[in-house]
Design a protein around this motif. Structure first.
Motif, PDB file in Angstrom:
ATOM      1  N   ILE A 167       0.830  -1.211   0.000  1.00  0.00           N
ATOM      2  CA  ILE A 167       0.000   0.000   0.000  1.00  0.00           C
ATOM      3  C   ILE A 167       0.864   1.260   0.000  1.00  0.00           C
ATOM      4  N   GLY A 168       1.814   1.325   0.904  1.00  0.00           N
ATOM      5  CA  GLY A 168       2.692   2.492   0.960  1.00  0.00           C
ATOM      6  C   GLY A 168       3.577   2.609  -0.262  1.00  0.00           C
ATOM      7  N   THR A 169       4.076   1.476  -0.753  1.00  0.00           N
ATOM      8  CA  THR A 169       4.944   1.491  -1.927  1.00  0.00           C
ATOM      9  C   THR A 169       4.181   1.954  -3.159  1.00  0.00           C
ATOM     10  N   ALA A 170       2.946   1.495  -3.313  1.00  0.00           N
ATOM     11  CA  ALA A 170       2.124   1.919  -4.447  1.00  0.00           C
ATOM     12  C   ALA A 170       1.866   3.418  -4.400  1.00  0.00           C
ATOM     13  N   ASN A 171       1.701   3.953  -3.204  1.00  0.00           N
ATOM     14  CA  ASN A 171       1.474   5.386  -3.058  1.00  0.00           C
ATOM     15  C   ASN A 171       2.647   6.187  -3.593  1.00  0.00           C
ATOM     16  N   VAL A 172       3.858   5.734  -3.309  1.00  0.00           N
ATOM     17  CA  VAL A 172       5.050   6.431  -3.798  1.00  0.00           C
ATOM     18  C   VAL A 172       5.230   6.206  -5.297  1.00  0.00           C
ATOM     19  N   ALA A 173       4.990   4.982  -5.759  1.00  0.00           N
ATOM     20  CA  ALA A 173       5.159   4.672  -7.178  1.00  0.00           C
ATOM     21  C   ALA A 173       4.264   5.533  -8.057  1.00  0.00           C
ATOM     22  N   GLY A 174       3.110   5.934  -7.528  1.00  0.00           N
ATOM     23  CA  GLY A 174       2.185   6.749  -8.298  1.00  0.00           C
ATOM     24  C   GLY A 174       2.295   8.237  -8.040  1.00  0.00           C
ATOM     25  N   ALA A 175       3.253   8.651  -7.233  1.00  0.00           N
ATOM     26  CA  ALA A 175       3.402  10.066  -6.892  1.00  0.00           C
ATOM     27  C   ALA A 175       4.156  10.822  -7.986  1.00  0.00           C
ATOM     28  N   ALA A 176       4.127  12.136  -7.891  1.00  0.00           N
ATOM     29  CA  ALA A 176       4.863  12.975  -8.842  1.00  0.00           C
ATOM     30  C   ALA A 176       6.361  12.718  -8.711  1.00  0.00           C
ATOM     31  N   ALA A 177       7.043  12.660  -9.854  1.00  0.00           N
ATOM     32  CA  ALA A 177       8.478  12.365  -9.864  1.00  0.00           C
ATOM     33  C   ALA A 177       9.279  13.649  -9.711  1.00  0.00           C
ATOM     34  N   ASP A 178       9.091  14.306  -8.564  1.00  0.00           N
ATOM     35  CA  ASP A 178       9.755  15.593  -8.341  1.00  0.00           C
ATOM     36  C   ASP A 178      10.687  15.592  -7.136  1.00  0.00           C
TER      37      ASP A 178
END
Length: 310
Positions: free
Chosen positions: A71-82
Protein backbone atom coordinates in the motif's frame (compact mmCIF):
# COMPACT_ATOMS: atom_id res chain seq x y z
CA UNK A 1 23.18 21.90 -36.01
CA UNK A 2 26.28 21.64 -33.82
CA UNK A 3 25.36 24.91 -32.13
CA UNK A 4 21.84 23.63 -31.41
CA UNK A 5 23.15 20.41 -29.88
CA UNK A 6 25.59 22.35 -27.75
CA UNK A 7 22.77 24.59 -26.55
CA UNK A 8 20.59 21.59 -25.63
CA UNK A 9 23.48 19.95 -23.78
CA UNK A 10 24.23 23.17 -21.88
CA UNK A 11 20.54 23.59 -21.00
CA UNK A 12 20.29 20.05 -19.66
CA UNK A 13 23.44 20.45 -17.55
CA UNK A 14 22.17 23.76 -16.20
CA UNK A 15 18.79 22.20 -15.31
CA UNK A 16 20.48 19.34 -13.45
CA UNK A 17 22.71 21.71 -11.50
CA UNK A 18 19.74 23.95 -10.69
CA UNK A 19 17.62 21.00 -9.52
CA UNK A 20 20.37 19.84 -7.20
CA UNK A 21 21.15 23.29 -5.80
CA UNK A 22 17.53 24.30 -5.10
CA UNK A 23 16.21 20.98 -3.83
CA UNK A 24 14.39 20.82 -1.54
CA UNK A 25 12.50 24.10 -1.36
CA UNK A 26 9.50 22.64 0.50
CA UNK A 27 8.78 19.71 2.83
CA UNK A 28 9.65 16.18 1.71
CA UNK A 29 7.21 13.34 2.39
CA UNK A 30 8.99 10.10 3.26
CA UNK A 31 6.75 7.03 3.21
CA UNK A 32 7.53 3.95 5.28
CA UNK A 33 5.19 1.07 4.32
CA UNK A 34 5.46 -0.58 7.74
CA UNK A 35 4.21 0.23 11.26
CA UNK A 36 5.87 2.42 13.85
CA UNK A 37 8.63 0.77 15.89
CA UNK A 38 9.59 -1.60 13.06
CA UNK A 39 13.20 -1.48 11.82
CA UNK A 40 12.62 0.89 8.85
CA UNK A 41 10.72 3.26 11.12
CA UNK A 42 13.45 3.17 13.77
CA UNK A 43 16.11 4.10 11.21
CA UNK A 44 14.18 6.96 9.64
CA UNK A 45 13.12 8.45 12.97
CA UNK A 46 16.84 9.08 13.45
CA UNK A 47 17.91 9.87 9.90
CA UNK A 48 14.87 11.98 8.93
CA UNK A 49 15.39 14.79 11.48
CA UNK A 50 19.05 15.08 10.48
CA UNK A 51 18.06 15.48 6.83
CA UNK A 52 15.50 18.10 7.88
CA UNK A 53 18.20 20.08 9.66
CA UNK A 54 20.61 19.72 6.74
CA UNK A 55 18.06 20.79 4.14
CA UNK A 56 16.27 23.47 6.13
CA UNK A 57 13.01 21.79 5.17
CA UNK A 58 10.90 19.33 7.12
CA UNK A 59 11.03 15.62 6.30
CA UNK A 60 7.54 14.34 7.10
CA UNK A 61 7.57 10.63 7.88
CA UNK A 62 4.37 8.83 7.01
CA UNK A 63 3.65 5.19 7.93
CA UNK A 64 1.39 3.79 5.19
CA UNK A 65 0.78 0.24 6.32
CA UNK A 66 -0.81 -2.78 4.67
CA UNK A 67 -0.45 -5.70 2.24
CA UNK A 68 3.14 -6.44 3.30
CA UNK A 69 4.28 -2.97 2.27
CA UNK A 70 2.36 -2.81 -1.03
CA UNK A 71 0.00 0.00 0.00
CA UNK A 72 2.69 2.49 0.96
CA UNK A 73 4.94 1.49 -1.93
CA UNK A 74 2.12 1.92 -4.45
CA UNK A 75 1.47 5.39 -3.06
CA UNK A 76 5.05 6.43 -3.80
CA UNK A 77 5.16 4.67 -7.18
CA UNK A 78 2.19 6.75 -8.30
CA UNK A 79 3.40 10.07 -6.89
CA UNK A 80 4.86 12.98 -8.84
CA UNK A 81 8.48 12.36 -9.86
CA UNK A 82 9.76 15.59 -8.34
CA UNK A 83 11.74 14.32 -5.35
CA UNK A 84 9.18 15.39 -2.77
CA UNK A 85 7.81 11.89 -2.17
CA UNK A 86 10.34 9.23 -1.19
CA UNK A 87 10.09 5.61 -0.08
CA UNK A 88 12.13 3.86 2.59
CA UNK A 89 11.55 0.13 2.53
CA UNK A 90 13.11 -3.32 2.82
CA UNK A 91 13.96 -5.88 0.16
CA UNK A 92 10.85 -8.01 0.62
CA UNK A 93 8.68 -5.24 -0.82
CA UNK A 94 10.83 -4.92 -3.91
CA UNK A 95 12.01 -8.49 -4.43
CA UNK A 96 9.46 -10.85 -2.91
CA UNK A 97 6.06 -9.19 -3.22
CA UNK A 98 5.90 -9.31 -7.04
CA UNK A 99 6.06 -13.10 -6.72
CA UNK A 100 3.72 -13.38 -3.76
CA UNK A 101 0.91 -11.10 -4.93
CA UNK A 102 -0.69 -11.71 -8.32
CA UNK A 103 -2.58 -8.38 -8.26
CA UNK A 104 -0.25 -5.44 -7.72
CA UNK A 105 -0.90 -1.89 -8.88
CA UNK A 106 2.79 -1.18 -9.45
CA UNK A 107 5.94 -2.78 -10.80
CA UNK A 108 8.86 -1.95 -8.47
CA UNK A 109 11.45 -2.31 -11.22
CA UNK A 110 9.50 -0.11 -13.60
CA UNK A 111 7.94 2.44 -11.26
CA UNK A 112 10.65 3.11 -8.67
CA UNK A 113 14.07 4.72 -9.04
CA UNK A 114 16.72 3.47 -6.59
CA UNK A 115 18.58 6.07 -4.53
CA UNK A 116 20.63 4.50 -1.74
CA UNK A 117 21.27 1.25 0.04
CA UNK A 118 21.36 2.11 3.73
CA UNK A 119 21.79 -1.07 5.73
CA UNK A 120 21.81 -4.84 5.83
CA UNK A 121 19.63 -6.12 8.64
CA UNK A 122 19.77 -9.38 10.55
CA UNK A 123 17.10 -11.09 12.62
CA UNK A 124 17.07 -12.80 16.00
CA UNK A 125 14.98 -15.95 16.46
CA UNK A 126 13.35 -15.15 19.79
CA UNK A 127 10.91 -17.28 21.73
CA UNK A 128 8.82 -17.27 24.85
CA UNK A 129 10.64 -17.92 28.09
CA UNK A 130 7.97 -20.54 28.79
CA UNK A 131 9.25 -22.82 26.04
CA UNK A 132 11.09 -25.86 27.46
CA UNK A 133 13.74 -25.66 24.71
CA UNK A 134 16.90 -23.85 25.79
CA UNK A 135 18.76 -23.75 22.45
CA UNK A 136 18.07 -24.20 18.74
CA UNK A 137 18.77 -27.94 18.69
CA UNK A 138 16.25 -28.48 21.47
CA UNK A 139 13.76 -26.19 19.71
CA UNK A 140 14.02 -28.19 16.49
CA UNK A 141 13.49 -31.42 18.39
CA UNK A 142 10.50 -29.95 20.23
CA UNK A 143 8.86 -28.72 17.02
CA UNK A 144 9.39 -32.03 15.24
CA UNK A 145 7.88 -33.91 18.17
CA UNK A 146 4.64 -31.93 17.85
CA UNK A 147 4.22 -30.77 14.23
CA UNK A 148 2.07 -27.68 13.79
CA UNK A 149 1.61 -27.03 17.50
CA UNK A 150 4.13 -24.23 17.95
CA UNK A 151 3.21 -20.80 16.58
CA UNK A 152 5.29 -17.99 15.18
CA UNK A 153 4.32 -14.40 14.46
CA UNK A 154 5.46 -12.12 11.65
CA UNK A 155 4.71 -8.60 10.47
CA UNK A 156 2.65 -9.98 7.57
CA UNK A 157 2.66 -12.43 4.68
CA UNK A 158 5.72 -11.98 2.48
CA UNK A 159 7.67 -9.61 4.75
CA UNK A 160 11.18 -10.42 5.91
CA UNK A 161 10.12 -11.82 9.28
CA UNK A 162 7.89 -14.30 7.46
CA UNK A 163 10.36 -15.30 4.75
CA UNK A 164 13.40 -15.90 6.97
CA UNK A 165 11.31 -18.06 9.30
CA UNK A 166 9.91 -20.11 6.43
CA UNK A 167 13.45 -20.60 5.16
CA UNK A 168 14.38 -22.02 8.56
CA UNK A 169 11.34 -24.30 8.67
CA UNK A 170 12.14 -25.57 5.20
CA UNK A 171 15.78 -26.20 6.07
CA UNK A 172 14.99 -28.14 9.25
CA UNK A 173 11.69 -29.86 8.49
CA UNK A 174 9.89 -28.09 11.34
CA UNK A 175 6.18 -27.33 10.99
CA UNK A 176 4.66 -24.33 12.80
CA UNK A 177 1.51 -22.23 12.56
CA UNK A 178 2.10 -18.79 11.04
CA UNK A 179 0.30 -15.86 12.72
CA UNK A 180 0.60 -12.62 10.68
CA UNK A 181 0.36 -9.47 12.79
CA UNK A 182 -0.47 -5.83 12.07
CA UNK A 183 1.62 -4.80 15.06
CA UNK A 184 5.29 -5.52 15.87
CA UNK A 185 5.52 -9.31 16.02
CA UNK A 186 7.92 -9.39 18.97
CA UNK A 187 5.21 -8.04 21.27
CA UNK A 188 3.10 -11.15 20.65
CA UNK A 189 5.91 -13.29 22.05
CA UNK A 190 6.13 -11.11 25.15
CA UNK A 191 2.38 -11.46 25.72
CA UNK A 192 2.36 -15.20 25.11
CA UNK A 193 0.10 -14.91 22.08
CA UNK A 194 2.70 -16.72 19.95
CA UNK A 195 5.69 -18.90 20.79
CA UNK A 196 8.33 -17.49 18.44
CA UNK A 197 9.21 -14.79 15.95
CA UNK A 198 12.09 -13.63 13.79
CA UNK A 199 12.70 -10.20 15.28
CA UNK A 200 14.90 -7.63 13.48
CA UNK A 201 18.15 -6.83 15.30
CA UNK A 202 16.78 -3.40 16.25
CA UNK A 203 14.10 -5.04 18.42
CA UNK A 204 15.36 -8.61 18.83
CA UNK A 205 18.66 -7.79 20.52
CA UNK A 206 17.09 -5.48 23.14
CA UNK A 207 14.33 -8.07 23.71
CA UNK A 208 16.86 -10.83 24.36
CA UNK A 209 19.06 -8.65 26.55
CA UNK A 210 16.07 -7.53 28.62
CA UNK A 211 15.20 -11.12 29.48
CA UNK A 212 11.67 -10.75 28.12
CA UNK A 213 12.36 -13.41 25.49
CA UNK A 214 14.92 -16.14 24.79
CA UNK A 215 17.27 -15.83 21.80
CA UNK A 216 17.81 -19.09 19.91
CA UNK A 217 20.06 -17.71 17.17
CA UNK A 218 20.77 -14.93 14.68
CA UNK A 219 20.17 -15.15 10.95
CA UNK A 220 23.37 -13.58 9.63
CA UNK A 221 26.51 -15.59 8.90
CA UNK A 222 28.30 -14.32 12.01
CA UNK A 223 27.23 -13.72 15.60
CA UNK A 224 26.09 -10.23 16.53
CA UNK A 225 29.00 -8.34 18.14
CA UNK A 226 26.71 -7.00 20.87
CA UNK A 227 25.35 -10.47 21.66
CA UNK A 228 28.32 -12.85 21.14
CA UNK A 229 26.88 -15.63 23.30
CA UNK A 230 23.99 -16.19 20.87
CA UNK A 231 25.07 -18.45 18.00
CA UNK A 232 24.38 -17.88 14.32
CA UNK A 233 21.64 -20.22 13.16
CA UNK A 234 24.03 -21.42 10.46
CA UNK A 235 26.19 -23.00 13.18
CA UNK A 236 23.36 -25.48 13.80
CA UNK A 237 21.71 -25.44 10.36
CA UNK A 238 24.60 -25.38 7.82
CA UNK A 239 24.04 -23.01 4.92
CA UNK A 240 21.24 -21.05 6.55
CA UNK A 241 21.34 -17.27 6.05
CA UNK A 242 18.61 -14.65 6.32
CA UNK A 243 18.99 -10.90 5.91
CA UNK A 244 17.20 -7.84 4.59
CA UNK A 245 18.59 -4.71 3.03
CA UNK A 246 17.04 -1.27 3.56
CA UNK A 247 16.84 1.16 0.67
CA UNK A 248 15.61 4.59 -0.39
CA UNK A 249 13.57 4.97 -3.57
CA UNK A 250 11.76 7.68 -5.53
CA UNK A 251 9.20 7.54 -8.34
CA UNK A 252 10.72 6.71 -11.71
CA UNK A 253 11.49 9.89 -13.63
CA UNK A 254 12.79 11.83 -10.63
CA UNK A 255 15.74 13.96 -11.85
CA UNK A 256 19.06 12.19 -11.37
CA UNK A 257 20.53 15.29 -9.74
CA UNK A 258 17.94 15.01 -6.97
CA UNK A 259 18.57 11.29 -6.52
CA UNK A 260 22.29 12.00 -6.26
CA UNK A 261 21.76 14.75 -3.68
CA UNK A 262 19.55 12.57 -1.46
CA UNK A 263 22.10 9.75 -1.68
CA UNK A 264 25.02 12.05 -0.84
CA UNK A 265 23.24 13.72 2.06
CA UNK A 266 22.11 10.36 3.47
CA UNK A 267 25.73 9.24 3.41
CA UNK A 268 26.67 12.30 5.47
CA UNK A 269 23.93 11.58 8.02
CA UNK A 270 24.94 7.93 8.44
CA UNK A 271 28.53 9.05 9.04
CA UNK A 272 27.48 11.16 12.04
CA UNK A 273 28.89 9.57 15.22
CA UNK A 274 25.67 9.96 17.22
CA UNK A 275 23.61 8.29 14.48
CA UNK A 276 26.09 5.44 14.21
CA UNK A 277 26.13 4.96 17.97
CA UNK A 278 22.34 4.65 18.11
CA UNK A 279 22.01 2.27 15.19
CA UNK A 280 25.15 0.16 14.96
CA UNK A 281 23.90 -2.47 17.42
CA UNK A 282 20.98 -3.24 15.15
CA UNK A 283 22.62 -3.57 11.75
CA UNK A 284 25.34 -5.69 10.22
CA UNK A 285 26.20 -2.93 7.76
CA UNK A 286 25.18 0.68 8.24
CA UNK A 287 26.10 2.75 5.23
CA UNK A 288 24.80 4.57 2.18
CA UNK A 289 25.80 3.39 -1.26
CA UNK A 290 24.43 4.14 -4.70
CA UNK A 291 21.75 1.53 -5.26
CA UNK A 292 22.17 0.90 -8.97
CA UNK A 293 20.92 -2.67 -9.09
CA UNK A 294 18.60 -4.96 -7.17
CA UNK A 295 18.73 -8.73 -6.89
CA UNK A 296 15.21 -9.89 -7.59
CA UNK A 297 14.10 -13.19 -6.12
CA UNK A 298 13.14 -15.71 -8.81
CA UNK A 299 9.41 -16.48 -9.04
CA UNK A 300 10.37 -20.14 -8.93
CA UNK A 301 11.98 -19.84 -5.51
CA UNK A 302 10.23 -22.64 -3.56
CA UNK A 303 9.22 -20.53 -0.57
CA UNK A 304 7.66 -17.82 -2.74
CA UNK A 305 5.92 -20.28 -5.02
CA UNK A 306 4.49 -22.18 -2.05
CA UNK A 307 3.42 -19.07 -0.12
CA UNK A 308 1.96 -17.20 -3.13
CA UNK A 309 -0.88 -14.91 -2.03
CA UNK A 310 -3.72 -13.16 -3.84
Amino acid sequence: MIHKLAFVFFALCSFAAHAQSTYPNKFVRLVIPFPAATSPDIVMRLVGPQLSQMWGQQVVIENRVGAAGNIGTANVAGAAADGYTLLYTVNSTICANPHLYSKMTFDPLRDLAPISLLANLGYVLVGSNKLPAKDLKELIALAKAQPGKLTYSSSGVGVGTHIVMELLLGATGMQMLHVPMNTPATASVFSGETDLTMSPYTTGIPAAKSGKARAFGVTLANRAPTMPDVPAIGETVPGYLGDAWHGLFAPTGTPQAILDKVAADTTKVLAMPDVQAKLEHGFADLRSAQLTGRKVVSPNTPILKEKRSV
